[in-house]
Design an enzyme around this catalytic site. Structure first.
Site, PDB file in Angstrom:
ATOM      1  N   TYR A  85       0.877  -1.176   0.000  1.00 55.50           N
ATOM      2  CA  TYR A  85       0.000   0.000   0.000  1.00 55.50           C
ATOM      3  C   TYR A  85       0.917   1.229   0.000  1.00 55.50           C
ATOM      4  O   TYR A  85       1.574   1.518   0.987  1.00 55.50           O
ATOM      5  CB  TYR A  85      -0.850  -0.069   1.266  1.00 55.50           C
ATOM      6  CG  TYR A  85      -1.975   0.917   1.431  1.00 55.50           C
ATOM      7  CD1 TYR A  85      -2.256   1.921   0.517  1.00 55.50           C
ATOM      8  CD2 TYR A  85      -2.804   0.815   2.545  1.00 55.50           C
ATOM      9  CE1 TYR A  85      -3.310   2.792   0.709  1.00 55.50           C
ATOM     10  CE2 TYR A  85      -3.873   1.686   2.750  1.00 55.50           C
ATOM     11  CZ  TYR A  85      -4.116   2.676   1.830  1.00 55.50           C
ATOM     12  OH  TYR A  85      -5.160   3.546   2.030  1.00 55.50           O
ATOM     13  N   LYS A 128      -1.262  -1.360  -4.180  1.00 54.77           N
ATOM     14  CA  LYS A 128      -2.277  -0.325  -4.202  1.00 54.77           C
ATOM     15  C   LYS A 128      -1.525   0.995  -4.201  1.00 54.77           C
ATOM     16  O   LYS A 128      -0.847   1.340  -3.234  1.00 54.77           O
ATOM     17  CB  LYS A 128      -3.184  -0.395  -2.975  1.00 54.77           C
ATOM     18  CG  LYS A 128      -4.197   0.741  -2.926  1.00 54.77           C
ATOM     19  CD  LYS A 128      -5.046   0.705  -1.685  1.00 54.77           C
ATOM     20  CE  LYS A 128      -6.116   1.781  -1.708  1.00 54.77           C
ATOM     21  NZ  LYS A 128      -5.609   3.157  -1.898  1.00 54.77           N
TER      22      LYS A 128
END
Lengths: 312, 312, 312, 312
Positions: free
Chosen positions: B138, B166
């Site tokens: 992330y 992400k």
């Protein structure tokens, strides 16, 4: 010449070739300009960050700009950067640029100083009042350490202070919102957004930017012109493929050893090494105190050119 | 369920509805999940930044995750954020998330601490070794204050540590280079890049990302699903038009008065106010110490929903 | 005159008074210089950040510097800032400053560009080679966005490139380590560390700095001279009490409304408002595009002067 | 025990010794605590940044805190850090710390999230309302990326929310203004400012701070206690000399190779290597994913200890 409204197309921020002793190499600079013009670029941007303007004396800047103006010979508009700390100093450069024959001015927010948004807006209004030339705002937070937000830019677009924006912020979401807001206000046809996000030009054109100012366009103008033509014709898959190829080529900006030189020196050195290897300029030197690329780094630049099919 | 490889599609980072007293409102959360599932999303991301995970206690996180897992009922994979400062603490969350039925884990680099790239890589390897679930990195520098560069991510993609990324960095040029490099290494079909750049999804899909994780997708999942479908079908102009509409709608995140509340509170408050106005959740409260939106701000949220045709 | 080695004492960074139309007000500037000289300052620093050098054109800088040199009349050394983006441009300023009669040059690292430590060191060596005048490094990360670390500065002190450092970083722990390391290398008597931490001068002198460059010294030179004398005489409690008084007075830099102007404009406007209220300069104007202080802010400046006993 | 009001003296932020397998080494931690107590420290700060609290699981934190509380045995107050992202999570830690016997709580502003000053103030008020223990604000912008300004802190000091401030910002000018303002408001005797600027303790005490929280105090508590005693007795030259010695010793935090590990790992590894070399703790391991110091670095740590006379 008066630049088209809105200004569109591929407008490379030109490198400034130097001699081994650090003077502006006007022969090489003219050769670079001719190469870009022959490729079909829609404008030339002199004295930007890629042009090492921050490293050049006032006299060198004048020499460089006049060389580009001469080479352009009115075929395309010449935009001139006026990089300096604040309003009065930039205005002096703008007056000089107009005298040298530039067609438009490109100015950042003040830097070195810390400046409020209201002061930044006033800065651009004063710059605009101090010259006849169209004014483009230059958003480059990595250098200026201020972001030109939509809240600053839109009123200046609406009231005619700004003819456009060169967006080198890399913040494409902010650019998208600016584009949508500008169109909502009916400014889409007179306020030109030019992206400096040279590895995301396909998406930027899809989002509606008017043009592109790619440093890598010094090295591969044809690539960016093909990309631009694909996008304008709606051939998005082809545009993306061309962008992918250019994104791979961009690795030539990162060959310098980070233990001994900065990333900016590596990028500018990579562009100039490539132009030297391609026979466009006579000497790959960057301005002092930048560290030159070592031989192994130049070899890697050559390999990236080979991989991209530019040395065939 | 095991998530598809690579994971693709629209995967909203779910808001976590709260009761007026600050508990997780499981009824509203389940309703939100059903709305997204009925719209056709390809996955659900629980306990991300949009889900206010940083504000929730461990017990609240467990409640929220189990509610989403139950609502998903195996129709789509559920990704679970494990937001915490460092490896051992995130591993504890990952073990808990697996026990709660999550299908994949989403973890940032360490934060609060200052961490070297070699340490960040080791961090992800240790996290991966500590759970059976696929691991997504992330990248959210605004929160973590570290950028997950391609130099960190690519080896972790190649050796199977990471199932995907992400990307909430907003740095689309870096994402482009990562995508190009991953394809060059043959990783395109097993390493999933999901963009969080919710106002540049059209360009991101053109650049080759596998999916999108839009916070605004809580409010308008159909918009993002249409955008995704247009892109997958090569209808790029339609994709861009849909993105433009969503970029205008995104203004609902900025209704809060910056003199009295933060931008993050305004954004999360805007999402929740919209979901409340749309009748999806019972209460628009955000977690303390966030300042609630004032009534005038909620009126502006309503207007943006009206303008986007979501309240018809 | 040749500055003392090492340079010590109180050396205010002089404000540059302007006329209502934005020209350098040479009468007021000379009056300010005389006031400081009569108070007993040990040097004058012209064209620093407090002097709004970043806002002045080359012609205005020359006028300001020559006015200060004339006023100093050899009683104390005049240091001249050469604020510009990079080496060649600063060298041009340094040549001009020498011609105008400055006794030493004060230069930052390059800014706008991103520069490697090795490049910064080379920058100072080139600047030193380009002028006969002693060279002081100016560490002001808030403006330059680079920190001059001990690893950069110490070798330049050892080889004679630098005569000293003006430390406006606020990082007193780094300054302490530099002072200890310089003394260990036997440089304590020829490398002058001047602190710009004007609210921590007592501690800085206790730590061994050679002098102080306080912007507030424009307004209250006697206060800083008393503080300096106390410290040199080992009267540390009295030094601290004087510093406390000056720290309270420093509030005159924060009277501007942050909603309508920047913090830098507020500080520079506060200094000039105070000098105007004290009858030293004719006009409190700051350079465009800085926003002027509103009347209520000027009233607060007056109150702080009253509280400090400066208007009796 | 109830901490003195205001809390004063030398209060080291304790390292947390680990076993080779990464568990809390309670024997070594108790030994470290006894060494500090026998040296005469005025308090112990457990679970701070130096204690690697961000790397410890909840269970490990509890073990470490209970070990320190047991070792302190009521001789001095034990402050407990509650490092976590936001209010509710920190409150859970605060409740646990009270149950473990801590005497005061030390909490940062929220991090990971972006938080408005009004929200930060509310955060501290909620934390204070959630526990009986005195609350200290922990200002560490390098970790939290927010600065606790005087505008935030002073009202919280005035209304009794905060018992004090641990200032690890390094911004001594801001600290000076806070101290002056607190005294002006009559808060000097009930609001304790503790500096973490361990290389500028002499100047901080001269400026009026109540105490010091030096990481290096783990290694050389006697040095900081001598420095503190000199300052309290007005022997400022002796205090400065002791601080100079400690500033040289601080080099043991920078022995790690920056190419292979982070600066934080180097510092924490340096403290632990020193404690291991001094025979205080059994194992110098830092928590994963931090890279351990290489042997050559440990040799340099030993040399700095020798130079400082700590290994005689």
């Amino acid at each position: 010449m008066c630049p088209p409204v809105p200004l569109t197309g591929v407008i490379p921020p030109m490198c400034t070739p130097l001699t081994p002793t650090g003077d502006v190499d006007t022969r090489s600079l003219a050769a670079l300009a001719r190469r870009l013009l022959d490729a079909g670029v829609h404008g030339l941007f002199a004295l930007g960050s890629t042009g090492e303007a921050a490293y050049l004396t006032d006299a060198q800047r004048r020499t460089a700009l006049e060389t580009v103006v001469d080479a352009a010979a009115g075929r395309v508009p010449v935009l001139a950067g006026v990089i300096d700390t604040t309003t009065a100093r930039m205005r002096d450069h703008a007056v000089g640029a107009a005298a040298s024959g530039a067609d438009a001015i490109v100015a950042t927010a003040p830097f070195y100083t810390r400046t409020h948004p209201a002061e930044i807006a006033d800065h651009f209004r004063r710059l605009r009042a101090g010259t006849e030339l169209p004014l483009f705002a230059y958003d480059i937070p990595a250098a200026v350490h201020t972001k030109l937000t939509a809240a600053i830019v839109l009123p200046l677009a609406a009231d005619g202070t700004l003819a456009g924006l060169k967006d080198s912020s890399g913040q494409v979401e902010e650019a998208r919102r600016l584009l949508v807001a500008a169109r909502d206000r009916g400014l889409g046809e007179r306020f030109s957004v030019l992206t400096g996000s040279e590895m995301a030009v396909d998406g930027a054109l899809l989002a509606g930017v008017h043009g592109v100012v790619p440093g890598l366009g010094n090295v591969d103008p044809h690539g960016y012109l093909r990309l631009y033509a694909h996008a304008r014709a709606g051939r998005w898959a082809e545009a993306a493929a061309e962008q992918d190829r250019l994104a791979a080529l961009f690795a030539l900006t990162e060959t310098g050893d980070p233990a001994r030189m900065g990333g900016s020196s590596s990028a500018l050195g990579g562009f100039k090494a490539a132009l030297h290897l391609l026979g466009v300029i006579d000497c790959p030197a960057t301005a002092a105190p930048q560290v030159p690329l070592e031989a192994a780094a130049v070899d890697r630049v050559r390999k990236f050119l080979d991989d991209a099919g530019l040395t065939a």
